[in-house]
Enzyme design. Structure first.
Site, PDB file in Angstrom:
ATOM      1  N   GLU A 113      -9.346  30.073  12.857  1.00  0.00           N
ATOM      2  CA  GLU A 113      -9.516  31.472  12.403  1.00  0.00           C
ATOM      3  C   GLU A 113      -8.167  32.145  12.153  1.00  0.00           C
ATOM      4  O   GLU A 113      -7.972  33.321  12.474  1.00  0.00           O
ATOM      5  CB  GLU A 113     -10.409  32.263  13.370  1.00  0.00           C
ATOM      6  CG  GLU A 113     -11.828  31.697  13.379  1.00  0.00           C
ATOM      7  CD  GLU A 113     -12.838  32.547  14.098  1.00  0.00           C
ATOM      8  OE1 GLU A 113     -12.755  33.775  14.010  1.00  0.00           O
ATOM      9  OE2 GLU A 113     -13.715  31.949  14.749  1.00  0.00           O
ATOM     10  N   GLY A 158      -0.645  22.407  40.809  1.00  0.00           N
ATOM     11  CA  GLY A 158      -0.156  21.050  41.032  1.00  0.00           C
ATOM     12  C   GLY A 158      -1.100  20.005  40.466  1.00  0.00           C
ATOM     13  O   GLY A 158      -1.915  20.295  39.583  1.00  0.00           O
ATOM     14  N   PRO A 216      -9.953  19.230   3.902  1.00  0.00           N
ATOM     15  CA  PRO A 216      -8.730  18.455   4.177  1.00  0.00           C
ATOM     16  C   PRO A 216      -7.510  19.057   3.488  1.00  0.00           C
ATOM     17  O   PRO A 216      -6.419  19.074   4.043  1.00  0.00           O
ATOM     18  CB  PRO A 216      -9.062  17.071   3.612  1.00  0.00           C
ATOM     19  CG  PRO A 216     -10.555  16.985   3.638  1.00  0.00           C
ATOM     20  CD  PRO A 216     -11.055  18.376   3.417  1.00  0.00           C
ATOM     21  N   GLY A 217      -7.691  19.618   2.276  1.00  0.00           N
ATOM     22  CA  GLY A 217      -6.554  20.163   1.536  1.00  0.00           C
ATOM     23  C   GLY A 217      -6.446  21.676   1.587  1.00  0.00           C
ATOM     24  O   GLY A 217      -5.634  22.263   0.870  1.00  0.00           O
ATOM     25  N   ALA A 245     -18.645  26.708   7.248  1.00  0.00           N
ATOM     26  CA  ALA A 245     -17.887  25.593   6.658  1.00  0.00           C
ATOM     27  C   ALA A 245     -16.944  26.096   5.570  1.00  0.00           C
ATOM     28  O   ALA A 245     -17.322  26.175   4.397  1.00  0.00           O
ATOM     29  CB  ALA A 245     -18.853  24.545   6.122  1.00  0.00           C
TER      30      ALA A 245
HETATM   31  C1  LIG Z   1     -11.439  23.028  17.356  1.00  0.00           C
HETATM   32  C2  LIG Z   1     -11.429  23.516  15.941  1.00  0.00           C
HETATM   33  C3  LIG Z   1     -12.579  24.060  15.402  1.00  0.00           C
HETATM   34  C4  LIG Z   1     -12.612  24.498  14.074  1.00  0.00           C
HETATM   35  N1  LIG Z   1     -13.783  24.997  13.565  1.00  0.00           N
HETATM   36  C5  LIG Z   1     -13.825  25.378  12.257  1.00  0.00           C
HETATM   37  C6  LIG Z   1     -15.056  25.846  11.683  1.00  0.00           C
HETATM   38  O1  LIG Z   1     -16.078  25.969  12.370  1.00  0.00           O
HETATM   39  N2  LIG Z   1     -15.076  26.145  10.363  1.00  0.00           N
HETATM   40  C7  LIG Z   1     -13.972  26.028   9.565  1.00  0.00           C
HETATM   41  O2  LIG Z   1     -14.069  26.318   8.385  1.00  0.00           O
HETATM   42  N3  LIG Z   1     -12.787  25.588  10.085  1.00  0.00           N
HETATM   43  C8  LIG Z   1     -12.695  25.274  11.404  1.00  0.00           C
HETATM   44  N4  LIG Z   1     -11.513  24.805  11.950  1.00  0.00           N
HETATM   45  C9  LIG Z   1     -10.359  24.623  11.072  1.00  0.00           C
HETATM   46  C10 LIG Z   1      -9.321  25.693  11.216  1.00  0.00           C
HETATM   47  O3  LIG Z   1      -9.759  26.910  10.685  1.00  0.00           O
HETATM   48  C11 LIG Z   1      -8.039  25.181  10.537  1.00  0.00           C
HETATM   49  O4  LIG Z   1      -7.550  24.139  11.362  1.00  0.00           O
HETATM   50  C12 LIG Z   1      -7.000  26.271  10.372  1.00  0.00           C
HETATM   51  O5  LIG Z   1      -7.375  27.160   9.350  1.00  0.00           O
HETATM   52  C13 LIG Z   1      -5.623  25.681  10.030  1.00  0.00           C
HETATM   53  O6  LIG Z   1      -5.724  24.803   8.961  1.00  0.00           O
HETATM   54  P1  LIG Z   1      -5.094  23.333   9.065  1.00  0.00           P
HETATM   55  O7  LIG Z   1      -5.527  22.728  10.342  1.00  0.00           O
HETATM   56  O8  LIG Z   1      -5.384  22.631   7.810  1.00  0.00           O
HETATM   57  O9  LIG Z   1      -3.532  23.562   9.195  1.00  0.00           O
HETATM   58  P2  LIG Z   1      -2.497  23.896   8.021  1.00  0.00           P
HETATM   59  O10 LIG Z   1      -3.062  24.949   7.129  1.00  0.00           O
HETATM   60  O11 LIG Z   1      -2.055  22.641   7.425  1.00  0.00           O
HETATM   61  O12 LIG Z   1      -1.332  24.544   8.856  1.00  0.00           O
HETATM   62  C14 LIG Z   1      -0.603  23.759   9.814  1.00  0.00           C
HETATM   63  C15 LIG Z   1       0.372  24.655  10.502  1.00  0.00           C
HETATM   64  O13 LIG Z   1       1.322  25.153   9.555  1.00  0.00           O
HETATM   65  C16 LIG Z   1       1.752  26.443   9.925  1.00  0.00           C
HETATM   66  N5  LIG Z   1       1.386  27.410   8.858  1.00  0.00           N
HETATM   67  C17 LIG Z   1       0.315  27.375   8.043  1.00  0.00           C
HETATM   68  N6  LIG Z   1       0.308  28.450   7.232  1.00  0.00           N
HETATM   69  C18 LIG Z   1       1.381  29.185   7.542  1.00  0.00           C
HETATM   70  C19 LIG Z   1       1.915  30.410   7.068  1.00  0.00           C
HETATM   71  N7  LIG Z   1       1.312  31.123   6.100  1.00  0.00           N
HETATM   72  N8  LIG Z   1       3.068  30.866   7.620  1.00  0.00           N
HETATM   73  C20 LIG Z   1       3.684  30.168   8.596  1.00  0.00           C
HETATM   74  N9  LIG Z   1       3.219  29.001   9.105  1.00  0.00           N
HETATM   75  C21 LIG Z   1       2.084  28.514   8.582  1.00  0.00           C
HETATM   76  C22 LIG Z   1       0.992  26.782  11.220  1.00  0.00           C
HETATM   77  O14 LIG Z   1       1.771  26.404  12.329  1.00  0.00           O
HETATM   78  C23 LIG Z   1      -0.245  25.914  11.134  1.00  0.00           C
HETATM   79  O15 LIG Z   1      -0.815  25.659  12.397  1.00  0.00           O
HETATM   80  C24 LIG Z   1     -11.453  24.411  13.280  1.00  0.00           C
HETATM   81  C25 LIG Z   1     -10.276  23.885  13.842  1.00  0.00           C
HETATM   82  C26 LIG Z   1     -10.245  23.451  15.146  1.00  0.00           C
HETATM   83  C27 LIG Z   1      -8.976  22.902  15.729  1.00  0.00           C
END
Ligand SMILES: Cc1cc2nc3c(=O)[nH]c(=O)nc-3n(C[C@H](O)[C@H](O)[C@H](O)COP(=O)(O)OP(=O)(O)OC[C@H]3O[C@@H](n4cnc5c(N)ncnc54)[C@H](O)[C@@H]3O)c2cc1C
Length: 375
Positions: A354, A330, A120-121, A116
């Site tokens: 990741e 298809g 959200p932020g 974990a």
């Molecule tokens: C199916 C699933 C399972 C998950 N499981 C886990 C879990 O077990 N444990 C856990 O801790 N988290 C988990 N996550 C969360 C995941 O690690 C985050 O979604 C990921 O780190 C991206 O964070 P965010 O979604 O807040 O996107 P944001 O950080 O808001 O980023 C949104 C987009 O902005 C762009 N961006 C962000 N940073 C940069 C940068 N430095 N340079 C250029 N572009 C950038 C990328 O396109 C990115 O996709 C999971 C996510 C999914 C979808």
């Protein structure tokens, strides 16, 4: 051992894993409920001895397990990977007491683990995490805040939780805690995601933890998270390669038998060339994953660059290969329950979690310039 060929014993082990996945794990996966932890499947992974290998395997062995399972049963692959991701911090940084209590249960599949970190932020910018660990007596803290997108939540039995012990200290003010799911004040809810496995949020409402729950040292938890991700990053690539191979195999079989225009689909050069391209890219991604994992096992100093390259190339390649496979199948590929419909959903998230692809490019560029400056 070179990065470019596997030993016959490794190839045989991969074949054995594919068979186990198809014959023993697939039937259990099919009985599972989407978006819920499938405990029968996790227990079978334990009974087959695959979960205990998470804690003895090197990075390459982990990749071979993930690639082989993914080819025949992505649900089993993901269940295995999440046990590793959630419990690796306990294995690598836990006290003897934490290890004795949890690792046998994670290994036999009776305890389900989760990692974990995201909030959200704070996603890509994980060092901005804000879940608060506030002092509660000389030996304890109370955790308050929220985690989201956590795989295996809220069904897991133990969570590796990263919390802020020192405000405004960025990555240097984070501590890793092992939090059992039954701690008072810890609740969670499910998220309905495109990814087929369980993903949820966790709410911490003054959850008590003590020094005995710390993984590693206070304020040194970000290192615990990064060590874990460094090991797992190439193996996310291996998961992607396994999915790409499954999509390619299905496409070969389909295009070789589907009647079209007085012959078979494969007789159309436009189709055959797409299959060739899928194969070339899958093989390139596989080699890069093996090279990154081998570099990790050898303790090479270019692991961050190689791991980022492997994860980036393999996950982007798998997206391309699965999408092309859908196209060449298809309409049937889009029917609920078809292998490709399943892979189409599975393949998307690894480009985000990741470390999103953009984050991997950032790591690669940073490492390249670091090398240039060191010359
Ligand atoms: C199916 C699933 C399972 C998950 N499981 C886990 C879990 O077990 N444990 C856990 O801790 N988290 C988990 N996550 C969360 C995941 O690690 C985050 O979604 C990921 O780190 C991206 O964070 P965010 O979604 O807040 O996107 P944001 O950080 O808001 O980023 C949104 C987009 O902005 C762009 N961006 C962000 N940073 C940069 C940068 N430095 N340079 C250029 N572009 C950038 C990328 O396109 C990115 O996709 C999971 C996510 C999914 C979808």
């Amino acid at each position: 051992m070179t990065a470019f060929s596997l030993e016959p014993s490794q190839l045989a082990r991969c074949a054995e894993l594919r068979t186990l996945a198809a014959e023993r794990l697939r039937p259990l996966a099919e009985k599972g409920e989407p978006g819920r932890v499938n405990r029968a499947l996790v227990a079978e992974l334990g009974a087959l001895g695959l979960l205990s290998r998470l804690f003895t395997a090197g990075a390459l062995d982990l990749c071979l397990m993930r690639e082989s399972l993914a080819q025949a049963c992505t649900e089993a692959e993901t269940a295995l990977a999440l046990q590793g991701l959630g419990a690796h911090p306990v294995h690598a940084h836990g006290t003897p007491g934490q290890r004795e209590r949890w690792l046998p249960r994670v290994s036999d599949g009776t305890a389900v683990a989760a990692f974990a970190l995201s909030e959200p932020g704070a996603g890509s910018d994980a060092a901005a995490l804000s879940l608060r660990a506030e002092r509660d007596g000389p030996d304890g803290w109370r955790l308050t805040g929220e985690k989201c997108w956590i795989s295996n939540a809220p069904d897991a039995d133990l969570y590796t939780v990263f919390a802020r012990t020192t405000p405004a200290a960025g990555a240097r003010g984070v501590t890793a805690f092992l939090v059992p799911a039954d701690r008072p004040g810890l609740t969670g809810s499910r998220l309905d995601m495109v990814a087929p496995h369980a993903v949820g949020t966790l709410r911490f409402d003054g959850v008590p933890v003590t020094a005995a729950d710390v993984l590693g040292e206070p304020d040194a938890g970000f290192r615990v998270a990064m060590d874990t991700l460094n090991l797992f990053r190439p193996s996310v690539g291996a998961f992607a390669v396994g999915m790409a191979q499954a999509a390619l195999d299905a496409t070969l079989a389909h295009t070789a038998t589907r009647d079209a225009f007085g012959g078979r689909l494969k007789d159309l050069q436009a189709v055959a060339h797409q299959v060739a391209e899928m194969s070339v890219r899958t093989e390139a991604a596989r080699l890069m994953v093996y090279a990154a994992a081998t570099a990790y096992d050898e303790g090479a100093d270019d692991v961050p660059r190689r791991s980022a390259m492997a994860k980036l190339l393999a996950t982007e390649t798998a997206q391309y290969v699965v999408d092309t496979a859908v196209q060449l199948h298809g309409a049937r590929a889009l029917c609920r329950g078809h292998l490709l419909e399943h892979l189409y959903r599975e393949v998307r998230a690894p480009r985000i979690y990741e470390g999103a692809s953009e984050v991997q490019r950032g790591i690669i560029a940073k490492e390249l310039y670091k090398t240039l400056e060191a010359r």
